[in-house]
Write an enzyme that holds these catalytic residues in place. Structure first.
Site, PDB file in Angstrom:
ATOM      1  N   HIS A  96      -6.889  -5.961   2.081  1.00  8.59           N
ATOM      2  CA  HIS A  96      -5.755  -5.409   2.824  1.00  8.59           C
ATOM      3  C   HIS A  96      -5.212  -6.503   3.742  1.00  8.59           C
ATOM      4  CE1 HIS A  96      -6.811  -0.993   2.234  1.00  8.59           C
ATOM      5  NE2 HIS A  96      -8.003  -1.539   1.998  1.00  8.59           N
TER       6      HIS A  96
ATOM      7  N   HIS B 154     -10.113  -5.450  -3.504  1.00  9.04           N
ATOM      8  CA  HIS B 154      -8.804  -5.658  -2.897  1.00  9.04           C
ATOM      9  C   HIS B 154      -8.964  -6.071  -1.446  1.00  9.04           C
ATOM     10  CE1 HIS B 154      -9.892  -1.366  -2.587  1.00  9.04           C
ATOM     11  NE2 HIS B 154      -9.270  -1.379  -1.410  1.00  9.04           N
TER      12      HIS B 154
ATOM     13  N   ASN C  40     -13.036  -3.410   2.068  1.00  6.69           N
ATOM     14  CA  ASN C  40     -14.092  -2.405   2.164  1.00  6.69           C
ATOM     15  C   ASN C  40     -14.993  -2.444   0.938  1.00  6.69           C
ATOM     16  OD1 ASN C  40     -13.119  -1.197   4.618  1.00  6.69           O
ATOM     17  ND2 ASN C  40     -11.454  -0.318   3.419  1.00  6.69           N
TER      18      ASN C  40
ATOM     19  N   GLU D 186     -12.195   3.275  -1.330  1.00  3.41           N
ATOM     20  CA  GLU D 186     -11.692   4.376  -2.155  1.00  3.41           C
ATOM     21  C   GLU D 186     -11.432   3.937  -3.588  1.00  3.41           C
ATOM     22  OE1 GLU D 186      -8.185   5.703  -0.137  1.00  3.41           O
ATOM     23  OE2 GLU D 186      -9.310   6.320   1.634  1.00  3.41           O
ATOM     24  N   VAL D 187     -10.916   2.735  -3.756  1.00  2.00           N
ATOM     25  CA  VAL D 187     -10.551   2.264  -5.101  1.00  2.00           C
ATOM     26  C   VAL D 187     -11.530   1.172  -5.530  1.00  2.00           C
ATOM     27  CG1 VAL D 187      -8.749   1.239  -6.523  1.00  2.00           C
ATOM     28  CG2 VAL D 187      -8.121   2.799  -4.660  1.00  2.00           C
TER      29      VAL D 187
ATOM     30  N   ASP E 247       0.855  -1.187   0.000  1.00  2.00           N
ATOM     31  CA  ASP E 247       0.000   0.000   0.000  1.00  2.00           C
ATOM     32  C   ASP E 247       0.890   1.236   0.000  1.00  2.00           C
ATOM     33  OD1 ASP E 247      -3.214   0.558   1.024  1.00  2.00           O
ATOM     34  OD2 ASP E 247      -1.773   2.218   1.095  1.00  2.00           O
TER      35      ASP E 247
END
Ligand code: AMP
Length: 121
Positions: A106, A104, A91, A99-100, A33
């Site tokens: 984390h 994904h 998320n 956000e993206v 990240d």
């Protein structure tokens, strides 16, 4: 919602913009990240057009789901995070704070990670 082909992780997948890649196979790409929140903070993304976990778990083939999960396992093992512990998180949407818009996961590790989530109800 349509998948945005120009989101930053799609561009990293196409190698149009750089990332510090730590693992890659036919199913997934893993990289650091760019704004790490813990000493080890890695993102793992599937190869394919998936917006979030919700989208991925509806549309991905069983083979990709297993391959993606195994890629996460590989990264955890290569950083030996199973020894002291880690957290994985993904998320979705506004409440999730995504956000993206490319799915994904984390991987956080390298220190005690505190409470699971902010306490406010
Ligand atoms: P999320 O809020 O779950 O969508 O997380 C997006 C994450 O992507 C954040 O932790 C960002 O720091 C990270 N990020 C954004 N742009 C990049 C990039 N170009 N390379 C690596 N990580 C990124």
């Amino acid at each position: 919602m349509e998948y945005d082909n120009n989101n930053v992780f799609a561009r990293i997948l196409r190698k149009e913009i750089p990332a510090t890649i730590v693992y890659e196979d036919e199913y997934a790409l893993a990289f650091h990240d760019v704004f790490p929140k813990t000493p080890i903070h890695i993102l793992v993304i599937p190869k394919g057009e998936f917006i979030s976990f919700f989208d991925f778990s509806e549309k991905a083939t069983f083979e990709l789901m297993v391959g993606f999960t195994k890629a996460i396992h590989h990264v955890i093992k290569s950083f030996e995070l199973q020894k002291d512990g880690f957290r994985i998180l993904s998320n979705h949407g506004v409440h999730g704070g995504q956000e993206v818009p490319h799915y994904h996961v984390h991987i956080f590790g390298g220190r005690p990670l505190g409470r699971m989530i902010s306490e406010q109800l």
